[in-house]
Design a protein around this motif. Structure first.
Motif, PDB file in Angstrom:
ATOM      1  N   PHE A 143      32.737  83.589  33.402  1.00  0.00           N
ATOM      2  CA  PHE A 143      31.956  84.812  33.579  1.00  0.00           C
ATOM      3  C   PHE A 143      31.343  84.887  34.969  1.00  0.00           C
ATOM      4  O   PHE A 143      31.285  85.956  35.568  1.00  0.00           O
TER       5      PHE A 143
ATOM      6  N   LYS B 289      33.900  96.223  27.751  1.00  0.00           N
ATOM      7  CA  LYS B 289      33.361  96.168  29.114  1.00  0.00           C
ATOM      8  C   LYS B 289      31.860  95.897  29.086  1.00  0.00           C
ATOM      9  O   LYS B 289      31.361  95.058  29.842  1.00  0.00           O
TER      10      LYS B 289
ATOM     11  N   ILE C 220      31.154  92.262  28.185  1.00  0.00           N
ATOM     12  CA  ILE C 220      31.423  91.362  29.314  1.00  0.00           C
ATOM     13  C   ILE C 220      30.307  91.469  30.343  1.00  0.00           C
ATOM     14  O   ILE C 220      29.808  90.457  30.850  1.00  0.00           O
TER      15      ILE C 220
ATOM     16  N   ARG D 292      27.209  89.707  29.153  1.00  0.00           N
ATOM     17  CA  ARG D 292      27.361  88.254  29.277  1.00  0.00           C
ATOM     18  C   ARG D 292      27.265  87.820  30.737  1.00  0.00           C
ATOM     19  O   ARG D 292      26.651  86.803  31.051  1.00  0.00           O
TER      20      ARG D 292
ATOM     21  N   LEU E 165      39.803  92.774  35.331  1.00  0.00           N
ATOM     22  CA  LEU E 165      38.713  91.935  35.814  1.00  0.00           C
ATOM     23  C   LEU E 165      39.130  91.332  37.146  1.00  0.00           C
ATOM     24  O   LEU E 165      40.102  90.577  37.210  1.00  0.00           O
TER      25      LEU E 165
END
Length: 80
Positions: free
Chosen positions: A20, A66, A69, A72, A44
Motif C-alpha cells: 500500500f 478504489k 484502497i 488503507r 494502480l
C-alpha cells in the motif's frame, strides 16, 4: 456463460505483489455502459512495478474498491 476476452490467457496467470505504501495513484475508468452495470477498470501506479501500472479489469463496484484502497493507503501513511 463466461467467454475469455480476446487476447487474454484463460489458463495462464500473472501475479504482482504491491504494498500500500508504494501506490502513487489510482485511476478508475468506466464506459457509460460499465457505469450502468457498475463495473470498471482500476489502475494502480506504483513505485515498485518498474513503471507499469497494475490493472484490475472488469471488477464489480470499482468506486468502492478504489475508496477502500485509498482508505488503507491513508491508514498506512498515518502509521509512519
Amino acid at each position: 456463460m463466461w467467454f475469455p476476452r480476446p487476447g487474454s490467457k484463460p489458463v495462464a496467470r500473472d501475479t504482482v505483489g504491491l504494498r500500500f505504501q508504494d501506490i502513487r495513484s489510482i485511476t478508475l475508468s468506466q464506459s457509460w455502459f460499465e457505469r450502468l452495470v457498475n463495473i470498471g477498470t482500476l489502475e494502480l501506479a506504483s513505485a515498485g512495478t518498474d513503471g507499469r501500472p497494475v490493472r484490475f479489469v472488469d471488477i464489480a463496484w470499482p468506486g468502492r474498491v478504489k475508496a477502500l484502497i485509498q482508505n488503507r493507503m491513508n491508514r498506512v501513511e498515518g502509521d509512519d
